[in-house]
Design a protein around this motif. Structure first.
Motif, PDB file in Angstrom:
ATOM      1  N   GLN A  59       0.810  -1.217   0.000  1.00  0.00           N
ATOM      2  CA  GLN A  59       0.000   0.000   0.000  1.00  0.00           C
ATOM      3  C   GLN A  59       0.848   1.274   0.000  1.00  0.00           C
ATOM      4  O   GLN A  59       0.316   2.363  -0.172  1.00  0.00           O
ATOM      5  CB  GLN A  59      -0.957   0.011   1.191  1.00  0.00           C
ATOM      6  N   LYS A  60       2.153   1.144   0.215  1.00  0.00           N
ATOM      7  CA  LYS A  60       3.046   2.293   0.160  1.00  0.00           C
ATOM      8  C   LYS A  60       3.909   2.296  -1.097  1.00  0.00           C
ATOM      9  O   LYS A  60       4.706   3.217  -1.292  1.00  0.00           O
ATOM     10  CB  LYS A  60       3.945   2.319   1.405  1.00  0.00           C
ATOM     11  N   ALA A  64       1.041   0.122  -9.424  1.00  0.00           N
ATOM     12  CA  ALA A  64      -0.053  -0.852  -9.344  1.00  0.00           C
ATOM     13  C   ALA A  64       0.496  -2.281  -9.392  1.00  0.00           C
ATOM     14  O   ALA A  64       0.352  -2.986 -10.388  1.00  0.00           O
ATOM     15  CB  ALA A  64      -1.048  -0.617 -10.467  1.00  0.00           C
ATOM     16  N   ILE A  65       1.123  -2.700  -8.324  1.00  0.00           N
ATOM     17  CA  ILE A  65       1.683  -4.048  -8.246  1.00  0.00           C
ATOM     18  C   ILE A  65       0.568  -5.041  -7.925  1.00  0.00           C
ATOM     19  O   ILE A  65      -0.255  -4.817  -7.041  1.00  0.00           O
ATOM     20  CB  ILE A  65       2.769  -4.131  -7.154  1.00  0.00           C
ATOM     21  N   THR A  66       0.550  -6.152  -8.652  1.00  0.00           N
ATOM     22  CA  THR A  66      -0.301  -7.279  -8.297  1.00  0.00           C
ATOM     23  C   THR A  66       0.569  -8.299  -7.587  1.00  0.00           C
ATOM     24  O   THR A  66       1.566  -8.772  -8.143  1.00  0.00           O
ATOM     25  CB  THR A  66      -0.932  -7.916  -9.533  1.00  0.00           C
ATOM     26  N   ALA A  67       0.247  -8.630  -6.348  1.00  0.00           N
ATOM     27  CA  ALA A  67       1.038  -9.564  -5.548  1.00  0.00           C
ATOM     28  C   ALA A  67       0.143 -10.704  -5.081  1.00  0.00           C
ATOM     29  O   ALA A  67      -0.910 -10.475  -4.490  1.00  0.00           O
ATOM     30  CB  ALA A  67       1.657  -8.860  -4.341  1.00  0.00           C
ATOM     31  N   ILE A 493      -4.373   6.454   3.382  1.00  0.00           N
ATOM     32  CA  ILE A 493      -4.662   6.917   2.024  1.00  0.00           C
ATOM     33  C   ILE A 493      -3.415   7.613   1.472  1.00  0.00           C
ATOM     34  O   ILE A 493      -2.948   8.600   2.051  1.00  0.00           O
ATOM     35  CB  ILE A 493      -5.859   7.883   1.982  1.00  0.00           C
ATOM     36  N   MET A 494      -2.896   7.088   0.365  1.00  0.00           N
ATOM     37  CA  MET A 494      -1.709   7.657  -0.262  1.00  0.00           C
ATOM     38  C   MET A 494      -2.007   7.986  -1.720  1.00  0.00           C
ATOM     39  O   MET A 494      -2.597   7.178  -2.447  1.00  0.00           O
ATOM     40  CB  MET A 494      -0.531   6.676  -0.200  1.00  0.00           C
ATOM     41  N   SER A 535      -5.723   3.169  -0.899  1.00  0.00           N
ATOM     42  CA  SER A 535      -6.496   3.569   0.275  1.00  0.00           C
ATOM     43  C   SER A 535      -7.110   2.375   0.979  1.00  0.00           C
ATOM     44  O   SER A 535      -7.382   1.342   0.367  1.00  0.00           O
ATOM     45  CB  SER A 535      -7.605   4.550  -0.146  1.00  0.00           C
ATOM     46  N   ARG A 536      -7.320   2.528   2.261  1.00  0.00           N
ATOM     47  CA  ARG A 536      -8.076   1.599   3.103  1.00  0.00           C
ATOM     48  C   ARG A 536      -9.198   2.360   3.785  1.00  0.00           C
ATOM     49  O   ARG A 536      -9.000   3.510   4.224  1.00  0.00           O
ATOM     50  CB  ARG A 536      -7.158   0.967   4.164  1.00  0.00           C
TER      51      ARG A 536
END
Length: 733
Positions: A59-60, A64-67, A493-494, A535-536
């Motif tokens: 999240q930091k 747009a990484i898919t892990a 939220i970043m 964001s969460r």
């Protein structure tokens, strides 16, 4: 081993080990306390990724990484890269014989010849894997990460469209192991065995074996599996400051690669059942069963070389590498990653519809990456590195015979070589660095750069006359960079924005240089600006990430492949634009429920795209570039006295796309949707699981790759897997 690059590779590895040597003197065993999980509290768990070559919270990470974790890959039945496609937004991973071609956000290479390098980098444990190595099985995986967009700064060559990183599970300081067993239709039998041993409190080893057997999806039993892979690894941690991970694997394939089937022609029969001809029908195959690669009955008249037979292959792949990490003080870490890959893949016989063909690819590749990384106070983190590689490869493709080069007379126009690279040596190196500086409590700035040199020296036999030798010798000097900023609007939220570049090294056409005709194909260049938000929400139960991007691809290396032609020149298309948006949503309303949705929109369009013969294809979409891809899933855990049962359903949708930039007849895949499901019991102690699974339950017939050619044509196609289902069980000891 006499080349200057190979000497540098060995020298940098030796330097890293010499630097590490003083740190080996301590015997303090590593700490046995388990680190706390970032996501051990309520809500969505945090994920640590290393796609940017340092550990960071997903999240930091301003991209747009898919892990995907290894446990999820197993649960979803992801045993190879083609299946993983349905978990990655904006991706297309499709099989072509022994190759899995990788496309991210519309960027990829759709030919598998030795003079065409991949446009998306594929790595095992930080080691670049050649194209024919992308089809090996995925098992005992720790983490699968996909990083879209140009990655010229950290990954350099062949990462113009992004990178796919696969990390194997490392040895653990425990004794035990596991077995996973699977059975299903098409006589599927799949077993994976793992044994892990702690030889001491500083040394652990891990051995893994994977075997998969499956009958062919096709009438001739082509597209079958009889594949074995084994892996050995060791982890040495003499103290908290030193870690050495060494691994090696082999992959041997004895199954049958897929044949291509005819696409785009519908047979016409008269009232008496006699074949009278064919009419064009974009979605038609020659028989009611698209996987029937034979020419039954009256269709035998379309098989001038006899009935298609089962494909055969010899596939031998060995690879190994290591990662040495040494703390050179409290704030600096040295990392060295040497690697070697040998791959020899021969498809003795496969069928281009009704035409027999042969293909051979061989690689000898050595590489080394030496990095320093660290931080200065709480404001600055940085890394810098040196990368060197040396790759010698050869490749032949033959159309019209399955008997190999000995059956092709010099100068023959049929059978003929569709590729004839006797030797292609690629070597080079790069220096790179990246740093992030924190301004105040919320704002961070990132900058990175890479300077690389790529040398290509090749020779072979010209394709235009099948006789004349050709030669190619070219060096590319390339500078790539990245700048970006991240801002923490709230702790969860970043917002971020960045600009980055990437490139594809220059290559060559397989013809001799003549007055007025050079065989040079210039380097492709891609630049991209992106911005987004991570964001969460709602007490950490809802995650919404969104990235908007705009890329410009200049001097795109492309080729309109026609299997019936002797020579298909690669050329540089001047400009392609790729705007788009990727939205990823994860919602965990309760500890037993999970809902995920990824929506990718990519408007890949030719802007200045003119073939050497003057034909203009402006405005058309690129190969395998669907405007829309949607992945989604829902799961619920039914709690029981001794464990729980997880029921999950996943879906994958793609809008219409074409397999080539010309949009030839027969190369269109209409919009489709696939549905997968699992029902699996897990014991409370994590030792046992058992369940049922089904893939492509809607039984959609989807083309994997297509080319304009064939008898009667207008195209031939590889096909994705039909409906499959089975049972799966596992236990740990």
């Amino acid at each position: 081993m006499k080349s200057e690059t190979m000497r540098w590779i060995l020298a940098t590895s030796a330097l890293a080990w010499v630097v590490a040597a003083p740190a080996h003197g301590q015997d303090t065993p590593p700490s046995t306390s388990a680190p706390g999980s970032a996501g051990s509290g309520s809500g969505i768990a945090d994920i640590v990724v290393t796609a940017q070559k340092r550990s960071e919270n997903l999240q930091k990470a301003p991209v747009a990484i898919t892990a995907i974790g290894g446990a999820t890959l197993t649960e979803k039945g992801v045993t190879n890269l083609t299946v993983a496609q349905e978990l990655v937004p904006g991706a297309r991973f499709h099989q072509e014989g022994n190759t899995v071609q990788v496309f991210l956000r519309g960027v990829g290479s759709n030919l598998d010849f030795a003079n065409v390098q991949p446009s998306v980098a594929f790595n095992f444990n930080g080691i670049f894997i050649p194209r024919e190595g992308t089809s090996v099985g995925l098992y005992d995986i720790d983490r699968f990460e996909v990083l879209p967009g140009p990655q010229g700064t950290l990954y350099g060559r062949s990462a113009i469209g992004g990178t796919v990183n696969v990390s194997f599970r490392k040895p653990e300081f425990v004794n035990g192991g596991s077995f996973n067993l699977e059975a299903g239709n098409y006589n599927l039998a799949h077993v994976t065995g793992v044994a892990n041993y702690a030889l001491s409190n500083t040394l652990a080893v891990r051995a893994v074996a994977d075997y998969i057997y499956r009958s062919g999806f096709m009438h001739t039993d082509s597209d079958s599996k009889k594949d074995f892979s084994g892996r050995l690894s060791a982890l040495w941690k003499p103290n908290d400051d030193v870690s050495l991970y060494v691994w090696g694997y082999t992959a041997q394939k004895h199954g049958n690669t897929p044949n291509l089937v005819n696409k785009g022609s519908k047979p016409v029969y008269d009232a008496n059942g006699n074949l009278t001809g064919f009419v064009y029908d974009e979605n038609a195959f020659l028989t009611k069963n698209p996987y029937n690669d034979s020419r039954p009955g009256q269709l035998a008249s379309t098989a001038p070389f006899g009935q298609p037979t089962t494909s055969t292959q010899h596939y031998n792949n060995w690879a190994g590498g290591a990662q040495l990490d040494v703390k050179l003080g409290d704030h600096v870490t040295l990392t060295d990653i040497p690697g070697y890959v040998y791959l020899n893949a021969i498809t003795n016989v496969y069928w281009l519809g009704a035409i027999p063909a042969y293909k051979h690819d061989e690689y000898h590749q050595a590489s080394n990456e030496l990095r320093l990384s660290g931080d200065i106070g709480s404001r600055l983190n940085w890394l810098t590195g040196l990368y060197l590689y040396h790759n010698v490869q050869q490749g032949q493709g033959i159309v019209g015979t399955a008997n190999g080069p000995a059956s092709v007379p010099a100068g023959s126009l049929f059978p003929f070589y569709s590729s004839h690279v006797l030797r292609n040596r690629l070597e080079g190196g790069a220096v790179f660095g990246q740093a992030t500086y924190k301004i105040g409590d919320k704002l961070r700035l990132t900058a990175g750069a890479r300077y690389g040199i790529d040398k290509t020296k090749a020779n072979g036999i010209s394709l235009d006359d099948q006789v004349t030798p050709y030669f190619f010798n070219h060096t590319v000097h390339r500078f790539d960079y990245k700048v970006g900023a991240q801002y923490d609007i709230t702790p969860r939220i970043m917002a971020y924005a960045q600009f980055q570049t990437g490139y594809q090294p220059a290559t060559f056409n397989e013809v001799a240089n003549l007055p007025g005709r050079s065989n040079l194909v210039k380097s492709g260049k891609l630049k991209s600006v992106s911005g987004g938000i991570k964001s969460r929400w709602f007490n950490n139960t809802l995650q919404i990430n969104d990235e908007i991007f705009y890329s410009v691809y200049n001097d795109l290396q492309t080729q309109a492949y026609d299997a019936s032609a002797l020579y298909n020149p690669i050329f540089n298309a001047k400009k392609v634009s790729i705007p788009g948006n990727q939205l990823d949503i994860l919602w965990e309303p309760t500890r037993n429920d999970k809902i995920n949705l990824s929506v990718s929109y990519i408007k890949y369009r030719n802007k200045n795209f003119v073939e050497p013969n003057g034909l203009n294809f402006n405005g058309l979409s690129g190969p395998y570039a669907a405007d829309w891809t949607i992945n989604g899933g829902i799961s619920h855990d039914f709690q029981m006295r001794s464990g729980y049962v997880r029921a999950s359903v996943d879906g994958h949708y793609e809008s219409k796309w074409y397999a080539d930039f010309v949009h030839n007849l027969g190369t269109r895949q209409d919009a489709y949707a696939k549905l997968n499901a699992e029902l699996i019991y897990y014991s409370d102690d994590g030792r046992y699981n058992f369940g049922f699974w089904g893939r492509n339950l809607t039984n959609k017939v989807v083309i994997a790759a297509t080319a304009a050619a064939g008898i009667p044509g207008p195209a031939t196609a590889y096909l994705d897997a039909p409906r499959t289902y089975g049972i799966r069980g596992g236990f740990k000891f």
